[in-house]
Design a protein around this motif. Structure first.
Motif: not given
Length: 243
Positions: A132-150
């Motif tokens: 989804l994020m590759r599609d909406v940003t056009g950045i095909r290189e996205l490969c991972k994500a971190d996360a925190q609850a705030t």
């Protein structure tokens, strides 16, 4: 019936969102998760999250305390932290203060193996969300994500900054809002974007089940939450990376 914590809404108009991101370098996806998934995730964040505290006051920090460490902190030390944050913001220093649960750190350190926060992080790093994020940003290189609850409660904020950690592979910052109350504009907690002269050019209100994302670096801040606001500005935040 088992309910997924992170089932994407199949009706997302990816092409329209991609056009908005291409034009502005930022966009929102409202109702990003299915209603059942959003409710289940809100329950985890609001009811099952041991909130610690993250802060910075000028050159002091960033620092963080777990929920257990925070509970054991003497009142005098709490006051000292608050004074440092206040002093930094009176001048030209950078500061922030908010409740947090470091989902990635907890996952790696096995604080609660296979618990709901671990499952959430695995969903965020699974193909459906990354595609989804590759599609909406056009950045095909996205490969991972971190996360925190705030949780930005009364008296908390995130001062103006731009997330300029491109050397660490940060490409997209994201905020998945899980604020389940009708948030008044007077309650602060907005995700604001700024131009080069410091004027606000856009502001996103905390909305339930809404994903906001923007290119890194982008000048932004979370505005001060006043004392009369309810402690309900829950979110999952982090960065999508290309390495």
């Amino acid at each position: 019936m088992t309910i997924s914590l992170f089932e994407l809404n199949p009706a997302i108009d990816r092409a329209a969102i991609a056009r908005r991101f291409a034009a502005d370098g930022r966009a929102q996806i409202r109702d990003v998760l299915t209603p059942a998934a959003a409710r289940a995730l809100h329950e985890v964040i609001a009811r099952q999250t041991p909130w610690g505290h993250g802060w910075r006051s000028g050159e002091d920090g960033p620092k963080a305390l777990t929920a257990r460490e925070l509970a054991a902190l003497p009142p005098a030390e709490r006051q000292e932290i608050s004074h440092g944050i206040f002093s930094a913001m009176q001048g030209q220093d950078y500061a922030f203060s908010y409740a947090r649960y470091p989902i990635l750190d907890a996952y790696l350190a096995k604080w609660n193996p296979d618990g709901p926060h671990d499952i959430l992080l695995e969903h965020i790093n699974d193909r459906p969300f990354l595609d989804l994020m590759r599609d909406v940003t056009g950045i095909r290189e996205l490969c991972k994500a971190d996360a925190q609850a705030t949780l930005f409660g009364p008296g908390q904020f995130l001062a103006l900054h731009n997330d300029s950690h491109v050397g660490e592979g940060w490409r997209i910052a994201y905020v998945l809002s899980l604020c389940a109350v009708e948030w008044r504009p007077d309650w602060g907690g907005y995700l604001h974007f700024f131009d080069e002269e410091g004027d606000v050019i856009a502001g996103y209100r905390p909305r339930f089940n809404t994903l906001s994302f923007f290119a890194v670096p982008t000048p932004h801040a979370v505005s001060f939450v006043p004392p009369f606001a309810p402690p309900q500005r829950f979110a999952i935040t982090g960065w999508l990376r290309d390495r």
